[in-house]
Design an enzyme around this catalytic site. Sequence first.
Site, PDB file in Angstrom:
ATOM      1  N   GLU A  47       0.717   6.219   3.289  1.00  0.00           N
ATOM      2  CA  GLU A  47       1.952   6.687   2.673  1.00  0.00           C
ATOM      3  C   GLU A  47       1.539   7.720   1.624  1.00  0.00           C
ATOM      4  O   GLU A  47       0.674   7.444   0.803  1.00  0.00           O
ATOM      5  CB  GLU A  47       2.691   5.518   2.009  1.00  0.00           C
ATOM      6  CG  GLU A  47       3.996   5.988   1.426  1.00  0.00           C
ATOM      7  CD  GLU A  47       4.796   4.887   0.742  1.00  0.00           C
ATOM      8  OE1 GLU A  47       4.389   3.716   0.781  1.00  0.00           O
ATOM      9  OE2 GLU A  47       5.844   5.238   0.166  1.00  0.00           O
ATOM     10  N   ARG A 273      -8.206  -6.885   3.784  1.00  0.00           N
ATOM     11  CA  ARG A 273      -8.375  -5.760   2.878  1.00  0.00           C
ATOM     12  C   ARG A 273      -9.741  -5.824   2.263  1.00  0.00           C
ATOM     13  O   ARG A 273     -10.272  -6.912   2.027  1.00  0.00           O
ATOM     14  CB  ARG A 273      -7.385  -5.886   1.723  1.00  0.00           C
ATOM     15  CG  ARG A 273      -6.053  -5.316   1.920  1.00  0.00           C
ATOM     16  CD  ARG A 273      -5.230  -5.571   0.675  1.00  0.00           C
ATOM     17  NE  ARG A 273      -4.958  -4.338  -0.043  1.00  0.00           N
ATOM     18  CZ  ARG A 273      -4.033  -3.470   0.354  1.00  0.00           C
ATOM     19  NH1 ARG A 273      -3.303  -3.684   1.414  1.00  0.00           N
ATOM     20  NH2 ARG A 273      -3.835  -2.361  -0.335  1.00  0.00           N
ATOM     21  N   LYS A 283      -2.635   1.908  -5.173  1.00  0.00           N
ATOM     22  CA  LYS A 283      -2.223   3.253  -5.600  1.00  0.00           C
ATOM     23  C   LYS A 283      -1.327   3.178  -6.826  1.00  0.00           C
ATOM     24  O   LYS A 283      -1.380   4.041  -7.696  1.00  0.00           O
ATOM     25  CB  LYS A 283      -1.497   3.962  -4.451  1.00  0.00           C
ATOM     26  CG  LYS A 283      -2.461   4.644  -3.496  1.00  0.00           C
ATOM     27  CD  LYS A 283      -1.734   5.355  -2.382  1.00  0.00           C
ATOM     28  CE  LYS A 283      -1.226   4.365  -1.367  1.00  0.00           C
ATOM     29  NZ  LYS A 283      -0.672   4.982  -0.171  1.00  0.00           N
TER      30      LYS A 283
HETATM   31  P1  ATP Z   1      -1.915   0.603  -1.831  1.00  0.00           P
HETATM   32  O1  ATP Z   1      -1.539  -0.794  -2.182  1.00  0.00           O
HETATM   33  O2  ATP Z   1      -3.135   1.066  -2.500  1.00  0.00           O
HETATM   34  O3  ATP Z   1      -0.783   1.554  -1.992  1.00  0.00           O
HETATM   35  P2  ATP Z   1      -1.261   0.596   0.889  1.00  0.00           P
HETATM   36  O4  ATP Z   1      -1.683  -0.340   1.926  1.00  0.00           O
HETATM   37  O5  ATP Z   1       0.141   0.496   0.426  1.00  0.00           O
HETATM   38  O6  ATP Z   1      -2.275   0.529  -0.301  1.00  0.00           O
HETATM   39  P3  ATP Z   1      -1.073   2.830   2.598  1.00  0.00           P
HETATM   40  O7  ATP Z   1      -1.029   4.275   2.273  1.00  0.00           O
HETATM   41  O8  ATP Z   1       0.129   2.199   3.156  1.00  0.00           O
HETATM   42  O9  ATP Z   1      -1.520   2.088   1.271  1.00  0.00           O
HETATM   43  O10 ATP Z   1      -2.344   2.490   3.485  1.00  0.00           O
HETATM   44  C1  ATP Z   1      -2.764   3.170   4.618  1.00  0.00           C
HETATM   45  C2  ATP Z   1      -3.645   2.255   5.405  1.00  0.00           C
HETATM   46  O11 ATP Z   1      -4.767   1.873   4.629  1.00  0.00           O
HETATM   47  C3  ATP Z   1      -2.922   0.999   5.797  1.00  0.00           C
HETATM   48  O12 ATP Z   1      -3.154   0.751   7.169  1.00  0.00           O
HETATM   49  C4  ATP Z   1      -3.531  -0.058   4.926  1.00  0.00           C
HETATM   50  O13 ATP Z   1      -3.555  -1.292   5.573  1.00  0.00           O
HETATM   51  C5  ATP Z   1      -4.945   0.477   4.705  1.00  0.00           C
HETATM   52  N1  ATP Z   1      -5.512  -0.027   3.461  1.00  0.00           N
HETATM   53  C6  ATP Z   1      -4.996   0.103   2.218  1.00  0.00           C
HETATM   54  N2  ATP Z   1      -5.750  -0.538   1.321  1.00  0.00           N
HETATM   55  C7  ATP Z   1      -6.795  -1.085   1.985  1.00  0.00           C
HETATM   56  C8  ATP Z   1      -7.921  -1.885   1.611  1.00  0.00           C
HETATM   57  N3  ATP Z   1      -8.145  -2.232   0.336  1.00  0.00           N
HETATM   58  N4  ATP Z   1      -8.779  -2.269   2.582  1.00  0.00           N
HETATM   59  C9  ATP Z   1      -8.584  -1.901   3.859  1.00  0.00           C
HETATM   60  N5  ATP Z   1      -7.552  -1.164   4.279  1.00  0.00           N
HETATM   61  C10 ATP Z   1      -6.647  -0.754   3.366  1.00  0.00           C
HETATM   62 MG    MG Z   2       1.709   0.813   1.896  1.00  0.00          MG
END
Ligand code: ATP
Ligand code: MG
Length: 571
Positions: A47, A273, A283
Site C-alpha cells: 500500500e 511476519r 509504516k
Molecule cells: P505495515 O504494517 O508496515 O504498514 P503492511 O502489511 O500494512 O505493513 P503493506 O504495504 O500492506 O504493509 O505490505 C505489503 C506486503 O508486505 C504485504 O504482503 C505484507 O504482508 C508484507 N509485509 C509487511 N510487513 C511484513 C513483515 N514484517 N514481514 C514480512 N512481510 C511483510
Molecule cells: Mg497493509
Amino acid sequence: MSVERSASAENHTEKTETGATNFLRNQIRDEIQAGQVESIVTRFPPEPNGFLHIGHAKSIWVNFGLAEQFGGRCHLRFDDTNPAKEEQAYIDAIQEDIHWLGYEWSGNVRFASDYFDQLYAWAQQLVRDGKAYVDDLSPEEIREYRGTLTEPGRPSPYRERGVEENLALLEGMREGEFDEGTKVLRAKIDMTAPNINLRDPILYRIRHAHHHQTGDKWKIYPSYDFTHGQSDAIEGITHSLCTLEFEDHRPLYEWFLANLPVPAKPKQTEFARMNVNYTVTSKRKLKLLVDEQVVDGWDDPRMPTISGLRRRGYTPASLRKFCDMTGVSRAANVVDIAMLHFAIRSDLEDNAPRAMCVLNPLKVILTNVKADHDEVFEVPGHPARDDMGTRRLPLTREIWIDRDDFMEEPPKKFFRLAPGKEVRLRNGYVIRCDEVVKGDDGEVDSLHCSVDFDTLGKNPEGRKVKGVIHWVSAEYSVPVEVRLYDNLFLEEAPDRDKDADFLQHLNPASLVTVQGIGEPALAAVEPESRFQFERVGYFCADRHACRDGKLVFNRTVGLKDSWAKIQQKQG
Ligand code: ATP
Ligand code: MG
C-alpha cells in the site's frame, strides 16, 4: 488446510543457501513436481502509504525470489484503495527500493485501482445475485451488530432490501449522492459465522476523496478484502503469499473467488511476519518518527526502511542474505538485530576496501622525521583482494592518531601507546613515545615520538611490539564528518506494550557526530562508497551529504561480531 500443507512440506524439507528453511519453497517445488502448477505467478502488493521497511524486504525477497527460483513471474501491484493516506512520493520510493534490491517486476507497474471498473461490475453482480446489499447503519452500529468472538452478530434491518433498490442505491453511492459514512455496500454471507470476517463484510465505503491514480472519478472505494483476491485473480496470480494476519481473511478471499466469475483461482498462503528486535516495523510508527522529526526523514540511516538501510551502508546482497538466513515459516519470529549486522559485516569484510580514519585525533610529532621527509607507503586496498589495487600513505613529521590509543598510565594489558612504550603504525614503522606534551589545562596536547626506521614489515630486533594503531599524516589528510549511528531504541521490543508510547524507548545516543581526519585517498570517494576504517568499523559515504567536496561518512556497523558469539552460546 494450510496446516496440512506446511506439515506435508516439512517432510521433505531442503535448506536455503544459508541453511535456513523456507516452507513456501518446498511447497511450490512439490506442486510443480506433482504437476499441479506449471509456472508460478506471485505479486508484491504494497500500500503506497509510506516507505518500505525491512519486513517488506522480506516479502519482496519471498515473492520475487520464489518467482526467480522457479522461472515464474512476479508482479508489482500497488494496493491503493485508501486514497487519503497514499501519495505519489511513496509510489516512486517503493519502485526505487525494489530496483535497488535487485528485482524487476514482470510487465508494467500495476495498481488495484486499474481494476475499479471491474470490481464495481462484480459488486453489481453480487447485488443482482442477492449476495450483497446497501446498508444504512452507521459505522458504530455496524460494529455493534457484528457481535464478538463469543457472540453471534445480528442482521441489519436493511439486510433484506430488494435487488432493484440495492442497485439504485449503489449507483447513487457511486454518483456521490450520499455523504460519507451514511451507507456501505456489504456482502450478504452469514451474520452468525464463527469467523467474524464472514459476518457481512463491507465491500464499498463512500469516500469523496481525490485518488492519485483515478482522480475524482470515484466517490466510493472498495475495501481491502473486496479488492485483493479479485486483483490476484485478474492478474492470474497462482500464489498469493501474505503474512499471517490475513489467515482469518482467507475464507472470505475464497468466498469472493467462488461467488464471482473470476478468470483464475489464486491460492492464498500465509507466512509469519519478520520482526527485528530493537526496531519497529510498521509504516504507521515509522511515519510518526518522521512526522515528529525524531529522525531526519524516511531514509534516515537509523530507520529500518530499505532506503534508510541503504543510506546507512547496507548492500542489496546483504539484505537478501539476511532474508535468506531468517528463513520462512509460520511461527512468529523476532530476529536478533545482530544477525542483520552479521549479514552486512560479512559482505563488507570481503568487499569493502580499507582506509584509515582517526575519529578522536591526537597530534604526534615524529621527532626524528625531517620536515621535508618524503616517503610514501604503498599498501593494499584490501588484504585479500588484489583487484582492489593499492593506496598511498604519506609519512610526515606530524601525524594524527586516535586519543583512545594512548594512555598516560596504562593498565597491564594495554598494548597501544604509552610513555616509553612502543607501538607499530599500521602499514608503517614502530614508534616509541618519548615525551608527553600537556596544555595549560593539564590535558595531553601532543606526543613526541621517535621512529625506528629498521622496522618496516619486520619486528624490531630483540623486542616484541604487540600493538598496531591507525594513523594519518597531518599534512596529507582530509577532514571528514563521521556519523556514529546506533540502534534507535534502547528496548528490545519498543512496541511490546500496545498502550504505551514506543517513543519513550528512544536511544538518546542513536547518533553521535564527530569530526575526524581521513587518509588522503578518501578525498576522492563517490557517494555510497563503503570502507572499512581499519580498527574502527565499516562506513559508507552519505549519498546526500557527500557533495561539493564535503566528506560525510555513516557508520554502517562496528567490527565486533556479536552474532557469532550468540550462535556459539546457543550452539
Ligand atoms: P505495515 O504494517 O508496515 O504498514 P503492511 O502489511 O500494512 O505493513 P503493506 O504495504 O500492506 O504493509 O505490505 C505489503 C506486503 O508486505 C504485504 O504482503 C505484507 O504482508 C508484507 N509485509 C509487511 N510487513 C511484513 C513483515 N514484517 N514481514 C514480512 N512481510 C511483510
Ligand atoms: Mg497493509
